[in-house]
Each structure stands twice: as C-alpha cells, then as structure tokens.
Enzyme design. Structure first.
Site, short mmCIF file in Angstrom:
data_model
loop_
_atom_site.label_atom_id
_atom_site.label_comp_id
_atom_site.label_asym_id
_atom_site.label_seq_id
_atom_site.Cartn_x
_atom_site.Cartn_y
_atom_site.Cartn_z
N PRO A 131 0.83 -1.21 0.00
CA PRO A 131 0.00 0.00 0.00
C PRO A 131 0.86 1.25 0.00
O PRO A 131 1.71 1.43 0.86
CB PRO A 131 -0.76 -0.11 1.32
CG PRO A 131 0.14 -0.90 2.21
CD PRO A 131 0.84 -1.88 1.30
N ALA A 190 0.38 5.52 -0.46
CA ALA A 190 -0.65 6.57 -0.48
C ALA A 190 -0.66 7.32 -1.80
O ALA A 190 0.34 7.40 -2.49
CB ALA A 190 -0.40 7.54 0.68
N SER A 234 -4.10 1.57 0.03
CA SER A 234 -3.85 2.41 1.20
C SER A 234 -5.12 3.10 1.67
O SER A 234 -6.00 3.43 0.87
CB SER A 234 -2.82 3.48 0.85
OG SER A 234 -2.78 4.49 1.85
N TYR A 278 -5.53 2.60 8.42
CA TYR A 278 -5.05 3.49 9.48
C TYR A 278 -6.22 3.69 10.44
O TYR A 278 -7.36 3.85 10.00
CB TYR A 278 -4.63 4.85 8.91
CG TYR A 278 -3.24 4.86 8.29
CD1 TYR A 278 -2.14 4.37 9.00
CD2 TYR A 278 -3.04 5.39 7.02
CE1 TYR A 278 -0.87 4.39 8.43
CE2 TYR A 278 -1.76 5.42 6.46
CZ TYR A 278 -0.69 4.92 7.17
OH TYR A 278 0.56 4.94 6.62
N THR A 286 -1.71 -1.22 9.71
CA THR A 286 -0.37 -0.63 9.79
C THR A 286 -0.13 -0.08 11.19
O THR A 286 -0.86 0.80 11.64
CB THR A 286 -0.22 0.49 8.75
OG1 THR A 286 -0.40 -0.09 7.46
CG2 THR A 286 1.14 1.14 8.83
N LYS A 317 0.96 -5.00 9.93
CA LYS A 317 2.06 -4.53 9.08
C LYS A 317 2.94 -3.53 9.82
O LYS A 317 2.46 -2.55 10.39
CB LYS A 317 1.49 -3.84 7.82
CG LYS A 317 2.53 -3.15 6.93
CD LYS A 317 1.92 -2.66 5.63
CE LYS A 317 2.93 -2.03 4.70
NZ LYS A 317 3.22 -0.63 5.01
N HIS A 324 8.07 0.28 6.76
CA HIS A 324 7.35 1.36 6.08
C HIS A 324 8.25 1.99 5.00
O HIS A 324 8.26 3.22 4.83
CB HIS A 324 6.91 2.40 7.10
CG HIS A 324 5.61 3.10 6.73
ND1 HIS A 324 4.42 2.84 7.36
CD2 HIS A 324 5.33 4.03 5.80
CE1 HIS A 324 3.46 3.61 6.84
NE2 HIS A 324 3.99 4.33 5.87
N ARG A 335 7.46 1.29 -3.76
CA ARG A 335 7.86 2.34 -4.70
C ARG A 335 7.98 1.84 -6.14
O ARG A 335 7.65 2.58 -7.07
CB ARG A 335 9.20 2.95 -4.27
CG ARG A 335 9.10 3.78 -2.98
CD ARG A 335 10.46 4.37 -2.64
NE ARG A 335 10.47 5.04 -1.34
CZ ARG A 335 10.62 4.44 -0.17
NH1 ARG A 335 10.75 3.12 -0.12
NH2 ARG A 335 10.62 5.16 0.95
#
Ligand SMILES: Cc1cc2nc3c(=O)[nH]c(=O)nc-3n(C[C@H](O)[C@H](O)[C@H](O)COP(=O)(O)O)c2cc1C
Ligand SMILES: Cc1cc2nc3c(=O)[nH]c(=O)nc-3n(C[C@H](O)[C@H](O)[C@H](O)COP(=O)(O)O)c2cc1C
Ligand SMILES: Cc1cc2nc3c(=O)[nH]c(=O)nc-3n(C[C@H](O)[C@H](O)[C@H](O)COP(=O)(O)O)c2cc1C
Ligand SMILES: Cc1cc2nc3c(=O)[nH]c(=O)nc-3n(C[C@H](O)[C@H](O)[C@H](O)COP(=O)(O)O)c2cc1C
Lengths: 366, 366, 366, 366
Positions: free
Chosen positions: B78, B80, B107, B131, B157, B233, B257, B312
């Site tokens: 995930p 953002a 995300s 979140y 997360t 996570k 992260h 990424r």
C-alpha cells in the site's frame, strides 16, 4: 602493446577497441553485476604468507592436469564467439595457448568449428566445452567430432540451462554479425543461426534449443557416449561436487560462468575451499572467474585448485592483438605467477599448500 | 519503455518524469535515509546457493496466500496517493496486479476510493490497508466498506502513529494538488482535505487525526468489528510478532514502512529470519522494503516469507506508463524470479528452503 | 532558517557563513580527523529496535540530572570562544538553553565572562567547565566565581593538558580577533590575551599556562576547594571511570573532546557501554561527541547515558541565527528525540533500556 | 615548508616537485598497490586507549636500540638512490637523522657511497642495508667497508631476490640519470651501472646480479664474515622470525619492503603482534611500512616493536627541502609521538604496553 603490462591494462585497451555489440556481450554479468566484481575482489581478501630465504634460483611452475603436463597452471576458459574480438578468433586463441604450453577449452557456440580449431593447433592441449541440446543426436555428434579432432576432455557446463539476465544485452539486444555464424552447426541450420536472429530474440531463440530437463543422470548418458574424461563446469557447492563425483565426473570446475548467470552467488575463490575439502582428493578441482593476476593463480592453487582458467582476459588480448595479444596475456599470468612463487619462497607447485594463504582479518593467525 | 529492463531502470526514468512535489514524497526515507539504502543493500549481503542439474524444464512459481492462489509471490504494497504518479493512480495499479494474478493492497489514504478500486478490478485479489483514526466510527465504516467491496483482508499498519521525518518534505513542504483528494473520505471533510492543506502543515494536520493511543488491545477491537483476516504490518522484532499472534493476527508483515518512519532500524530482510523463527509457522509472514529484483524475492522466500510486496517500484511503473508500466514492473519481478528458480535448480516454491541462501562472509559454511 | 530542518543543514549553512579563522577552529579534529567522522558514524552502527502498539499519545521526555529536572536529555557542551560565531556568543547560547529548559556548560576560555553568562540567564541551569592552570590561585578564583554566579557543577576537563594537533590551525594559525578576549581573565593579563597572540604561537602560548602535571590527586584538591559537584569530562576507558569514582567524582562525561585531541581513539558511543557497565550506577554518566540527531540521543540513553551534550551543533546554530539559531538546534534535537520515542513505543525515558538498541551485524539477535 | 605540518603535506608537495622517473620509482607498490594503501590503513584500524590525569609534564621519549640510545623511536629505512630526490641525497638524509639523534640505514644501492655517508655524519648512528650479490667477494667487501666506516649493524634484506612488479616502472621504464651511479660499486662496473641501463632492462639487469639461491644458511655465512649485529629485514611471518633467531639474527625487522614486492601480503602493523608473540623477547623487533604519524609510532611500540622506521616519508622531505626537509619530517614524527605520549598519559616508552591499543570493532573490550 608494450605499454600494457597487466591484464587490467589490456581490459582498458579492449574497451576502447571493441564495438558495442561485442563489448557489451563480453563484459556483462548478470543483474546488478555484484558477483562480477566480487569474483575479482574476493581474491584480494585472501592474504599471501611469504616465506623468506628459500632457494628460489631454480623454479618449476609446470604441473600436470589429467595426467599430462602444462607449462604453468593457467589455461583458457571457453568463451563463445571469439571472432567478435578478432577475425582469427578461436584459432588465434588456441595457437596462443598451444605455443605457451597450456590448455585451451573450445566453446560449443564458437565462431570457428571444432575441426578448424584442431587444425590450427594440432599439438596443443584442447578440451571441448559441451552444451546439451534438446536434439540429443546433434549433441552426440558434437561429442564424436570432439573425440575425432583430438580434444582430450569434455567440459560439461551445467550452470546455463538458460542465459542469465545481462541487462545491457536485454536493453540493446545482441546479434552475431552476418559474416559470422556458430560454426559447429551446419550452415543455415537453426542452431547455426540462432544468435544471428534479430537483436531482441537472439538469446531466447538459443535458449529454446537447449535442454532444460537435464539432470545428473545425463552425466551417465554422456559417460556411455564417450571415453573422454568429463569435467563438470559450474559447481559452486560442496553438495554438487559430491554428486558430480558420484555420477562419475573426472573433474569439477568451480565456476559461476563469469558471474553471467546468477547475481549474488559466491565468488569462485570463496567457493573453492569448501569444495576442495569435500572432494578430498577424489578428483581434480579447477576454478575460473575473476582470475586477474599471478597472485590470484597462486591463491587458487594454495586453496586446492589443480589449475585455473581465465575467460575474458583472453578476449581482451585477442581484441588488442589477435594471437599475439592472447599470448601476451598468458605470458603476463605466467610471469606474475612465477615471480609470486619466487617471492614467497615456493620453488614448485607441490610446495604450494593451504598454509600459503590466509583470509584477511584473521590477524591472530597471521 | 522497451529499454527499461529492470526496476532500477524504471526508477531512473520516473525520477525524470515526476514533479518535485510527488517525487520527494515518494522517494524519501526518514532522517539520513540510511535504512532506505540498507533495505536494498541488505538483500545483497545474502548469497544464493544454486544447485545444478535438476530438471527445471517445468517450473511452478505460483503459491498460495491466506489459502488462495497467486501467480507468483510478489504483490503490491500500500502506498498513499497514487494519482500523484499517474491520472489513473490506484485503478491502474490494481488492474495491473489483477491481470498478473497477484495481490493489490490499497492504502487508506488513497486518491481513489475503495469502491472505485474494487470496480476497476472486481476479480483481482485486493487487501485494504487500515489506518486507525481517533474517530473510531469513521474507522469502522472504512472496515465495513472494505468488506462490502470484496477486499479479502485488512492490513493493519502499526508503525505510523505519526509520519516520520522526511527531510525533503519538511524543507519544501508537501501538498496534495487541488484536483486530487483523499478519496476514501467524504468530499470536503477534514480527513479528505488533510494533505491538501498548505505545504507546511499538511502532515501535522493528518497526524492529528490519527489515533496515537493505539495498543495491542485494538487488534481485539478490530477482530470484533470484522471477520476479515487481520495482517499486522510494520513488525521488526520477534517479540512484537509474538504479541501479534497472541492478539489474534492472521498474518504478520515484516516492514519498516519503506524506511520512512525511523532511520537506523533493521533492514527488513535482516529482520525476517528472527521473526520467522519465533513465529514458527503459527501464521504467514510477509515482507516488504527494498525488494528490487527477482533474486530478492527468492531470498525472502528462502528465509521464510510466504510472499513479498513492493511499494515504490510500482509507483515508478505508474509514473512511466500507467497501468502498462505497473504491469511491466510485475512482469520483471516475475521473470527474474522465474529465472532465479531455474538457475538455482528450484522448480517450485516448496523447494525453496533456508538452505538456498547464506549470509556472505560465512565462507566456511558455503 | 525555515529551510534548515536538521543539524546537518545548519552545519552546511554555517560553513558558508563563518570566516576561515573561526570555521577552521570550530570544525577541526585532531590529525587525520578519523575519529571526528567516526564519532558520528559510530552512532549509525547501532540499530534501533522499535516496539509497536504501545500507547504513545502521552509522552514525557524530560529527565533529571544531578537531581534536578531538564526538559529533554540534551544539553550544551562547553566550547571555547563562542563570540567567534556570533556577537552575542555565550550569552545567546545560554539564553537558548535556558529557554528550552536544558543545561548550558560554559567553557573556561570563553569570550563572555562567568558573570555575563550568569546575568544573561539567571534562572537557566548552568555548569562551569574548568581548565586547571599552573597558577592555582587563579584556578581557585574561577571556581569561587562559578559558585557565586550560580553555576551548579564543575565540569573538570581532563583530556587536554595540551591542545591536539588540528592541522588546519597549524597550517594557517589561529588568533582571537582583537575585539575579543578570554573574558574570564583580567583584561590585559597573559591568560586573557593568550589566544590573541600572533597566529602561529597562540595555542602554544596557552598550553604553557595550563598545568600538565595534573593527576587524580587534583580531584581531591578541587573537592576541598568547593562543595559543587565535580563531573570529570574526557573519559574513554572503564579503568579511568573507576578511578574517577574512587577520587570522588560526582559524574563522568564520556568524551573525546569532539575528536580534537587524539585521533583514532574510540568513538564516544562505542566507549559508552563498557563505562556504563563498570560504573554500574555508582554515578551518572554523560556523553558528548558526534550527537547529530534525536536518534543519537535515543541510542546514548539506551546504552546508559543519563544525558548527552552537543558542542559544534550549537556553534552552527549561533552562526546562522544567534540565540534563535541556537534555540532552533535544541528544538530539532528535542523534536527528533520525541518522535523517536513515539515511533519506538517508548513513552518516557525510564522505558529506554539496553534492549532498545543493538549493534548492526548481530542479526541473529535482532 | 612552513605550511607543511604533517607527512601527508610533504607527500603532496613532493608529488608536484619530483620528475616522473623518480616519482614513479619512489611511490610505486607491487601490482594493484593494495598492500601499499593497506600498510597505512591498517594502522588506522588500531585504536588508542588513552589514560587521563597522569603527570605528563616531564616526558622521556628516548629509547635504546641494540643497547644504545636514540632520541625517539623512529629512524630512517633504507631506500635506494636518494639523489633522485635531491642533489645531496643520502648525505643530507644521514645528517638529518644524526642531528635528530636517530638511526639512518643506508641502502646497498645508494647514490652516495658508504664512505661519503660516513663522512657526512661521523657521529650519527648508521646501519648498512645489505643485498647479497652472486659475486660473494663483492658482497663481502661491502660488509668490510661498512665495518670500517663505522656502520653499527647490517640490515640483511631477505624479501627481494627479485624486484617486485611495479607497473608504472614496467610501463615507462626506469633509469638512473647519467649524472648518478650506484656509488658503492667501482665506477664503470656492471654493478654500478646496472640501473643506468636502457629504461626497459634496468631492473632485470640488476636482478641478474643478485643471488636468488640464498637460504638461511647464508645468515651463518654473514655471521662468520663479521662481528656486526645482523638484522633480518623483510619478515612477515612468525615462522620466519623463529628461523631468523635460530640462525643467529640479532634483530628482526617486520617489513614488506614498502609493499613493493608482493601485493596482498599482510600490512606490517597487522603482522607485528604475531611475530612479537613468537619472538617472546629473544631479540629486538623493528617495523617499517606505512608509518605516517606519531600515532602510528605509538601503536607499533604498544604492539611490541622496539623501534620503527620510515622510508618514503624521508624521500618526500628530501625532495621538498633537502637536509632541512628530511629533518622537518623527523621533527613532525617526534612531535606527534611526543604529543600522543602526553595525551595518552604515557610519560615514557616503558609505560607503552599492549594494553594501550586495541583493534577497532572489539567494542566489548574497549
Ligand atoms: C563472453 C563470454 C562467453 C562465454 N561463453 C561460455 C560458453 O560458451 N560456455 C561456457 O561454458 N562458459 C562460457 N563463459 C564462461 C567462461 O567459461 C568462464 O566461466 C568465465 O568467463 C570465467 O570468468 P572470467 O571471465 O572472469 O575469467 C563465457 C564467458 C564470457 C565472458
Ligand atoms: C510514497 C509511499 C507511501 C506510502 N504510504 C503508505 C500507506 O499509506 N500505508 C502504509 O501502510 N504504508 C505506506 N507506505 C509503505 C509501503 O506500504 C511499504 O511498506 C514500502 O513502500 C515498502 O518499501 P519499498 O518502497 O522499498 O518497496 C508508503 C510508502 C511509500 C514509498
Ligand atoms: C570549537 C570547540 C571548542 C571547544 N572548547 C572546549 C573547551 O573549552 N573546554 C572543553 O572541555 N571542551 C571543549 N570542546 C569540546 C566540547 O566540549 C565537546 O566535547 C565536543 O565539542 C563534543 O563533540 P561535538 O562537537 O561532536 O558535539 C570544544 C569543542 C569544539 C568543537
Ligand atoms: C624508493 C624505495 C626504495 C627502496 N629501496 C630499498 C633498498 O634498497 N633496500 C631495502 O632493503 N629496502 C628498500 N626499500 C624498502 C624500505 O626499506 C622500507 O621497507 C619501506 O620504504 C617502508 O615503507 P614506507 O615507505 O611506507 O615507510 C625501498 C623503498 C622505497 C620506497
């Protein structure tokens, strides 16, 4: 060529001489090329332990391999398509090796045929590197021709069911120029033209011809096919060396294919000691990969290799000066090795033992 | 895009394409970014131990995760706000993953809503990263929507009660451009606009909405809220993996992260073995962070991960070519992993054991 | 100053602002400056072990030192001649520290006097760093003035009987500009003018005033002179920490004088654990040298320091923005440390134990 | 010269001053020059453990070597052909050493004769470095002249039966300029002109004159020839140190000939401890190779060397300023060593023990 005094000098010169198609093919390693540099760097992590005041006025750097003599313990690894480097390609290379009294290994996918190479150096020691094709008859015929041409051994390459990912080649493609072909195959056959395909499918096409279903049983198949000694090339683990012996290999070559297949495997010199220990004298162990100086030869022998081989270095020699360039490369290795023997107090290869080297960082046992 | 043959090539291309606001946000790590590079470097400190002459003509690189199949063991982490990379953002990404037969994790703070993403790839495997906001009703409603949209699991997360200090963002600020918003929240709500605030307070504002008082008890709270499997996570220590299991986690994702939270923590691949040992098969263990090649996937699985994820890399793919770029990234990982399997003599993921890798530097046990 | 978000940013800015005389004096380390960089690098070799899902919504980063509170565990190391950085020098620095609720240590060889500094921040916590001169009466009078001005402790620097060889200063010389003087000594006295001498003899001249015959007995001498706690600064070995305690030191500061005295000594963070172990709680242990981020503060406390100090960082702050710059530096340390506490699940300094960090490379005990 | 404050400054200056023929000869190491840099780097891997608050107001840095005093424990290694650096060559160098109260070792292949050097510094301590030629009478006559000229000891170099491969010299050749000759041999003799041969055969020609059949028995031969103490120079292994003692060596010099003979041997400081341990006080042990600062001297003595020597540093001094430059180099070593003694709390060389240093990375025993 006079100003080129070490292998590295030749490499730099060749980089300026070779066209991009050939250069990228020759120099590349797999993926991030970490093992490519590690193959060389790893030698430098081994320290030489020189003994002083031993009579080194008369030295003998020759040895025997498979029971016959070589003038010094470095030979020529099989590398494909040597005519990319120089018009005389494999023939120049084998003549250089023969004139220096060492072994030349011919690749299956050479740009000169078994017969041409044999004719170029009838008295030189020659081994034939074998790829096994799905077409087993074709493969068997290669073996027969090798026997007939006087090649003394088969070098069975086991680490390349597929070609590794060499990024420069994936990016820019590779193709054998139209005036060259894979000379061991009938003109016009798909095997012969495989690497002359369009730049982006060349390797895939050749991959498709190879046999990916090979297992250790195929060493038996080969054994039955020929009386030639079989050297298994591409071993990195003691377990595999063990298996090779059990399936009747005459010798084992520690190699990671010049770091062209898998990245982040062991540097060959680091892989060597464990394999030598496991083999425990049951067969000869050779090594290639990253051998760049006479010191490197010295270290490999100290760690138990019977002989070592160099691949790319000879290509740089060919590119710079054809047969003469290749010979100069072999002379450099020989002279450097000879000097190392002298300066370490090691007058012959039998005096070259495990005790002659140590890993850096273990200073307590200098 | 044809010339881009590895993840690194895509990264370099994306760096030239993305605007500074997006690029700095995507690429940054916490503080000195030491863990950012270590996440990648650490993989290179693990050595592959290839076995030769095993039949690799028929390979199976698929596996199962949470009991259901994936085509190969790399999925999408995930990240953002993927529309910063490409107008199609999350929808392009999930379609790429679905078409390749792997898992996409959405995300919470995405620029496409749960519903949009579900609609874009109704048959793809999708997980939802959660979140937890101070506003627990809002949080619960996100969970309910994830259930309803067919997301198969919650990825909880736990390493980001606050955003880490990414210096480029502190220096130049970050703001979601006006045409984008956090699409999982009602238009105009403070949650939706949080990151669209003026460049210097954006993260602080979002931080203020999150619940920093979370404890392991909140896993119970989640558990009661939903039947979905819960994957924790952000675990870096065996002790925390243990606790996660005790509080009912279905799986554990070893992650730092993407090195964006705390600098000088463990590289994830280095953290993995200890956690796998402690978990001892009681739940599946996943990993993300620094996975850059098929070799890296191979190593993580050898060290006990059931599956790995990349963050990424997919953003670089999106930036370069939208859905097609993202798919190309997944293909590269798959093809590289497949080749590694072939060249190591590992015809399926079950043959991938701890013995397939070793830390460099322990040469005595090559 | 808004764009400067970490200590390193301030350092770079200060390098552009300071004149060469001041810059070379401030930044230099001894000899090859290997320890200078190692002081920083060594912190990066320690890994943080973050715990997840602990309630970090309410954190307390204050602590007590010598029985009295500080707002956070980083204070200001004594550095000489702070008016080279900014006209307000020591006075700006002490006000910054006081306003942030932390400790300021004034150097003996300051460009503002004890009295000026005391007046600048009457309510701030202040310690006085003492050099012992051959002239013991002079030395005793400094101690008396420190008592009278409300300095709470003496920091007895033991690692500088001579100045170290800082090559830039040997090469280009150093001189206190004419408008400044060593303000703790009577105007016109040799002590006051020592460093204003011609550029090449400045340090030698000052050296000649110091007492090189100091031994541990002189801690007794000091002890008899004053009731102030005595902190021995410049300890790198457990043996010396032991001796310091035996001679009545109230505290021990692990320091290598910012790597300005001897090159290739231990980085302070590497020296810390052995000293903490030996001291075993018998006195407080502090540390300075290379502390550059909030993570570094966290690590030093995890390894047993009660508090840490920063020297050069404050000089960069002063150079960039006087009192405000110095305060910004302290805020950065505080905010970074606070965030590290949050992201590691450490809500207060008592939760900060040896278990929170580990040396990199010991992956088996992650 | 005033701006040159450390050996490295002189090196850089000399690189700009010397012509290419001399520079390449002086600076080169064997092969890849890895040991050349390691000789220096290795010192930096040893950490100094400074003790505080010991009275260092009166220090004594002198010591005795072979029973007679030197002002400080660094002397001048034998380096060939010093007139390449400065017209006054060996004579300037020996005067510098004598004036500083330390030992000068004259090379066999010097550009000033034994007699000239003796006359230049009749009261200085001088040793003679001996190469053994095939012509044993010639060799014996060198020994006799050394005795007669007041040289106190023979330094028997055992690591150079041939010259090492220094690539720059192989590439560009080397020749002694016509106005210089090997002054210890009769004018016009082949020994005298050896290195003045054409640029490409110079070293080979000299090699041919040396005796490569030397063994430890030749120490006996030397022993019978002279009453002078015999120091065996070029030892890197404990085994060889043992043998040297057994064959009657008075002292042993740990040396790798400034890394000019064999690459990837041990850095001398790393070789030292094992040799000291084996020698166990039966003879004095010296060291040269990479000594660049006073700290290095300190470390070598802590590890058991009785005295150390520097080779190239003096050549840089000569090149920059003749006798005065050489003296400045010796002053720098002395002053740096003296300061290290002061800052470590070591008032004399007897206090310098194994405990004063530790290898970096063994933090548990700081
Ligand atoms: C351009 C090139 C082509 C190669 N072709 C073959 C080949 O056809 N068959 C084979 O067994 N090995 C091949 N190899 C591997 C070499 O036999 C050898 O293992 C490797 O080059 C040794 O490493 P070095 O180049 O560092 O000396 C090739 C290597 C290179 C560089
Ligand atoms: C730009 C960016 C945004 C991210 N956003 C989130 C997020 O919203 N939620 C989350 O759990 N992790 C987030 N992460 C962390 C990723 O899930 C993942 O852990 C990380 O990217 C993996 O490392 P890699 O980028 O080296 O593959 C983000 C990472 C990046 C780079
Ligand atoms: C320019 C400068 C001047 C210093 N002057 C003194 C001093 O007068 N007295 C003292 O005990 N330490 C002095 N120190 C050492 C500092 O107290 C402290 O130990 C060191 O700066 C800590 O390292 P850091 O600069 O990496 O934070 C000085 C350091 C610097 C950089
Ligand atoms: C230019 C040069 C010439 C040398 N000539 C001799 C020599 O004639 N005899 C000898 O025993 N060692 C010779 N050496 C080795 C030195 O005695 C010494 O071992 C070495 O220089 C020490 O290393 P350093 O240069 O790093 O101090 C020579 C070294 C150099 C650099």
């Amino acid at each position: 060529m006079d100003k080129l005094v070490c292998v590295k000098d030749f490499e730099e010169a060749a980089f300026r001489i070779l066209d991009n198609n050939a250069l990228q093919y020759y120099k590349s390693g797999a993926d991030d090329e970490l093992t490519l540099s590690d193959n060389k760097d790893a030698f430098k992590r081994w320290m030489i332990r020189p003994r002083m005041l031993r009579d080194v006025s008369k030295r003998n750097i020759s040895t025997t391999v498979l029971g016959k003599p070589v003038a010094f313990p470095l030979g020529v690894s099989p590398t494909a398509m040597q005519r990319l480097a120089h018009p005389d390609g494999e023939c120049a290379n084998v003549r250089a090796a023969a004139s220096m009294g060492t072994i030349y290994i011919l690749s299956t996918i050479s740009t000169s045929s078994l017969e041409e190479v044999a004719a170029a150096a009838p008295n030189g020691r020659k081994w034939f590197q074998l790829y096994v094709y799905k077409d087993r008859d074709l493969t068997a015929s290669l073996v027969k021709r090798a026997e007939k041409c006087g090649f003394e051994a088969l070098v069975f390459t086991v680490d390349a069911p597929y070609f590794g990912r060499r990024r420069a080649n994936l990016r820019d493609g590779f193709a054998l120029p139209p005036h060259l072909r894979l000379a061991n195959f009938p003109k016009g056959s798909e095997n012969s033209e495989a690497l002359g395909k369009d730049r982006h499918s060349a390797f895939a096409f050749h991959d498709a011809l190879l046999d990916q279903a090979l297992t250790w049983e195929d060493v038996h198949w080969l054994r039955k096919l020929t009386k030639l000694p079989i050297i298994v090339k591409g071993i990195l683990l003691p377990e595999d060396a063990e298996t090779a012996i059990q399936y009747g290999a005459t010798g084992v070559m520690v190699s990671n294919h010049g770091a062209r297949q898998l990245d982040t495997v062991a540097a060959t010199i680091d892989a060597l000691p464990g394999i030598v220990e496991r083999v425990a004298g049951r067969c000869e162990v050779y090594l290639d990969g990253g051998v760049s100086t006479g010191n490197d030869v010295y270290k490999a022998l100290a760690l138990g290799a019977k002989m070592v081989f160099a691949g790319r270095a000879l290509l740089w020699g060919l590119a710079v000066g054809g047969e003469q360039g290749a010979r100069k490369i072999l002379q450099i290795y020989r002279d450097e090795f000879d000097l190392t023997m002298a300066l370490t107090g090691t007058p012959n290869v039998d005096s070259l033992t495990r005790d002659c080297v140590r890993k850096y960082g273990m200073t307590s046992h200098l």
